[in-house]
Design a protein around this motif. Structure first.
Motif, PDB file in Angstrom:
ATOM      1  N   LYS A  84      -1.488  -4.145  26.092  1.00  0.00           N
ATOM      2  CA  LYS A  84      -1.295  -5.144  27.042  1.00  0.00           C
ATOM      3  C   LYS A  84       0.200  -5.601  26.933  1.00  0.00           C
ATOM      4  O   LYS A  84       0.222  -5.912  26.032  1.00  0.00           O
ATOM      5  CB  LYS A  84      -2.680  -6.167  26.991  1.00  0.00           C
ATOM      6  N   GLU A  85       0.682  -5.731  28.395  1.00  0.00           N
ATOM      7  CA  GLU A  85       1.833  -6.402  28.401  1.00  0.00           C
ATOM      8  C   GLU A  85       1.793  -8.006  28.699  1.00  0.00           C
ATOM      9  O   GLU A  85       0.840  -8.199  29.711  1.00  0.00           O
ATOM     10  CB  GLU A  85       2.682  -5.773  29.247  1.00  0.00           C
ATOM     11  N   LEU A  86       1.733  -8.989  27.953  1.00  0.00           N
ATOM     12  CA  LEU A  86       1.682 -10.262  28.110  1.00  0.00           C
ATOM     13  C   LEU A  86       2.855 -10.759  28.983  1.00  0.00           C
ATOM     14  O   LEU A  86       3.839 -10.012  28.913  1.00  0.00           O
ATOM     15  CB  LEU A  86       1.532 -10.939  26.877  1.00  0.00           C
ATOM     16  N   PRO A  87       2.804 -11.895  29.567  1.00  0.00           N
ATOM     17  CA  PRO A  87       3.995 -12.392  29.881  1.00  0.00           C
ATOM     18  C   PRO A  87       5.049 -12.557  29.225  1.00  0.00           C
ATOM     19  O   PRO A  87       4.954 -12.628  27.856  1.00  0.00           O
ATOM     20  CB  PRO A  87       3.490 -14.087  30.281  1.00  0.00           C
ATOM     21  N   ALA A  88       6.118 -12.798  29.537  1.00  0.00           N
ATOM     22  CA  ALA A  88       7.626 -12.668  28.731  1.00  0.00           C
ATOM     23  C   ALA A  88       7.796 -11.269  28.104  1.00  0.00           C
ATOM     24  O   ALA A  88       8.474 -11.337  27.005  1.00  0.00           O
ATOM     25  CB  ALA A  88       7.487 -13.848  27.540  1.00  0.00           C
ATOM     26  N   HIS A  89       6.973 -10.261  28.641  1.00  0.00           N
ATOM     27  CA  HIS A  89       7.215  -8.928  28.133  1.00  0.00           C
ATOM     28  C   HIS A  89       7.031  -8.931  26.756  1.00  0.00           C
ATOM     29  O   HIS A  89       7.798  -8.121  25.775  1.00  0.00           O
ATOM     30  CB  HIS A  89       8.696  -8.449  28.460  1.00  0.00           C
ATOM     31  N   LEU A  90       5.959  -9.436  26.161  1.00  0.00           N
ATOM     32  CA  LEU A  90       5.431  -9.472  24.896  1.00  0.00           C
ATOM     33  C   LEU A  90       4.348  -8.197  24.824  1.00  0.00           C
ATOM     34  O   LEU A  90       3.276  -8.421  25.641  1.00  0.00           O
ATOM     35  CB  LEU A  90       4.930 -10.785  24.228  1.00  0.00           C
ATOM     36  N   ASN A  91       4.372  -7.158  24.284  1.00  0.00           N
ATOM     37  CA  ASN A  91       3.609  -6.093  24.338  1.00  0.00           C
ATOM     38  C   ASN A  91       2.514  -6.324  22.944  1.00  0.00           C
ATOM     39  O   ASN A  91       3.032  -6.434  21.975  1.00  0.00           O
ATOM     40  CB  ASN A  91       3.991  -4.737  24.068  1.00  0.00           C
ATOM     41  N   VAL A  92       1.355  -6.198  23.470  1.00  0.00           N
ATOM     42  CA  VAL A  92       0.282  -6.184  22.197  1.00  0.00           C
ATOM     43  C   VAL A  92      -0.361  -4.905  22.168  1.00  0.00           C
ATOM     44  O   VAL A  92      -1.049  -4.278  23.111  1.00  0.00           O
ATOM     45  CB  VAL A  92      -0.574  -7.394  22.309  1.00  0.00           C
ATOM     46  N   GLN A  93      -0.518  -4.304  21.079  1.00  0.00           N
ATOM     47  CA  GLN A  93      -1.143  -2.941  20.861  1.00  0.00           C
ATOM     48  C   GLN A  93      -2.220  -3.298  19.523  1.00  0.00           C
ATOM     49  O   GLN A  93      -1.670  -3.344  18.654  1.00  0.00           O
ATOM     50  CB  GLN A  93      -0.217  -1.895  20.657  1.00  0.00           C
ATOM     51  N   VAL A  94      -3.501  -2.681  19.746  1.00  0.00           N
ATOM     52  CA  VAL A  94      -4.343  -2.742  18.727  1.00  0.00           C
ATOM     53  C   VAL A  94      -5.088  -1.572  18.753  1.00  0.00           C
ATOM     54  O   VAL A  94      -5.156  -0.896  19.836  1.00  0.00           O
ATOM     55  CB  VAL A  94      -5.285  -3.995  18.906  1.00  0.00           C
ATOM     56  N   GLN A  95      -5.421  -0.750  17.612  1.00  0.00           N
ATOM     57  CA  GLN A  95      -6.005   0.598  17.495  1.00  0.00           C
ATOM     58  C   GLN A  95      -6.938   0.539  16.183  1.00  0.00           C
ATOM     59  O   GLN A  95      -6.470  -0.150  15.048  1.00  0.00           O
ATOM     60  CB  GLN A  95      -4.852   1.680  17.478  1.00  0.00           C
ATOM     61  N   LEU A  96      -7.876   1.146  16.141  1.00  0.00           N
ATOM     62  CA  LEU A  96      -8.622   1.318  15.188  1.00  0.00           C
ATOM     63  C   LEU A  96      -9.004   2.877  15.093  1.00  0.00           C
ATOM     64  O   LEU A  96      -9.023   3.759  15.856  1.00  0.00           O
ATOM     65  CB  LEU A  96     -10.297   0.820  15.843  1.00  0.00           C
ATOM     66  N   SER A  97      -8.675   3.211  13.774  1.00  0.00           N
ATOM     67  CA  SER A  97      -8.645   4.752  13.563  1.00  0.00           C
ATOM     68  C   SER A  97      -9.678   4.957  12.155  1.00  0.00           C
ATOM     69  O   SER A  97      -9.801   4.035  11.532  1.00  0.00           O
ATOM     70  CB  SER A  97      -7.382   4.996  13.014  1.00  0.00           C
ATOM     71  N   ALA A  98     -10.069   6.064  12.343  1.00  0.00           N
ATOM     72  CA  ALA A  98     -11.229   6.768  11.106  1.00  0.00           C
ATOM     73  C   ALA A  98     -10.792   8.081  10.967  1.00  0.00           C
ATOM     74  O   ALA A  98     -10.491   8.768  11.956  1.00  0.00           O
ATOM     75  CB  ALA A  98     -12.488   6.408  11.487  1.00  0.00           C
ATOM     76  N   ASN A  99     -10.611   8.182   9.771  1.00  0.00           N
ATOM     77  CA  ASN A  99     -10.189   9.429   9.021  1.00  0.00           C
ATOM     78  C   ASN A  99     -11.240  10.175   8.240  1.00  0.00           C
ATOM     79  O   ASN A  99     -11.770   9.330   7.294  1.00  0.00           O
ATOM     80  CB  ASN A  99      -8.825   9.446   8.665  1.00  0.00           C
TER      81      ASN A  99
END
Length: 168
Positions: A84-99
């Motif tokens: 998600k790109e928040l105001p003031a061009h701050l990008n937030v990325q979250v991911q869940l991985s399973a291996n």
């Protein structure tokens, strides 16, 4: 040495499919039994939810062929992510991985089959407006837990990192 082929294809206005295959030659001068070839292939489906956010799912298969069979394995990786790109061009990325890594033969020292399952949660914050020569600062934090059938290889990891990126 690494050889990698990647192909991306739009599947409509909001969906992008990206697939890859790679081959790597791994050389461990002090641990020749670990040296060998590694092959991976996978696909990511990325969906644009709206102009400022997106989600993706990735599935990858891997094969590691070490010089000695007990260190060779088959792998399956999966990732669910959201950005998600928040105001003031701050990008937030979250991911869940399973291996999951399944080794071909019992390890010589332990005499038992090894299987590792790693689950990890990662968060990346990127300040797109703070660029220097096209690079933006990125803060990464994450936590993971590897469970192995051989307790020596079980661990928990937490990390924080600060880096620069051109990917946003």
């Amino acid at each position: 040495a690494v050889v990698r082929f990647t192909s991306s294809r739009p599947l409509g206005e909001r969906l992008l499919s990206t697939s890859y295959v790679s081959a790597t030659r791994l050389i461990y001068p002090d641990y020749s039994y670990l040296s060998g070839e590694q092959y991976w292939g996978g696909t990511t489906m990325r969906y644009a939810i709206d102009p400022t956010s997106g989600a993706w799912v990735t599935v990858s298969l891997g094969r590691n062929l070490a010089n000695e069979a007990p260190y060779s394995y088959r792998a399956v990786d999966g990732i669910l992510g959201y950005a998600k790109e928040l105001p003031a061009h701050l990008n937030v990325q979250v991911q869940l991985s399973a291996n999951e890594y399944d080794y071909d033969q019992p390890l010589p020292l332990f005499g038992m089959d090894r299987r590792d399952d790693l689950v990890q949660l990662d968060l990346v914050l990127t300040a797109r407006d703070w660029t220097f020569h096209g690079f933006a600062p990125a803060l990464s934090i994450g936590s993971g837990r590897n469970h192995s059938t051989i307790p020596l290889y079980s661990y928990t990891v937490q990390y924080a990192g600060l880096g620069l990126t051109r990917q946003f």
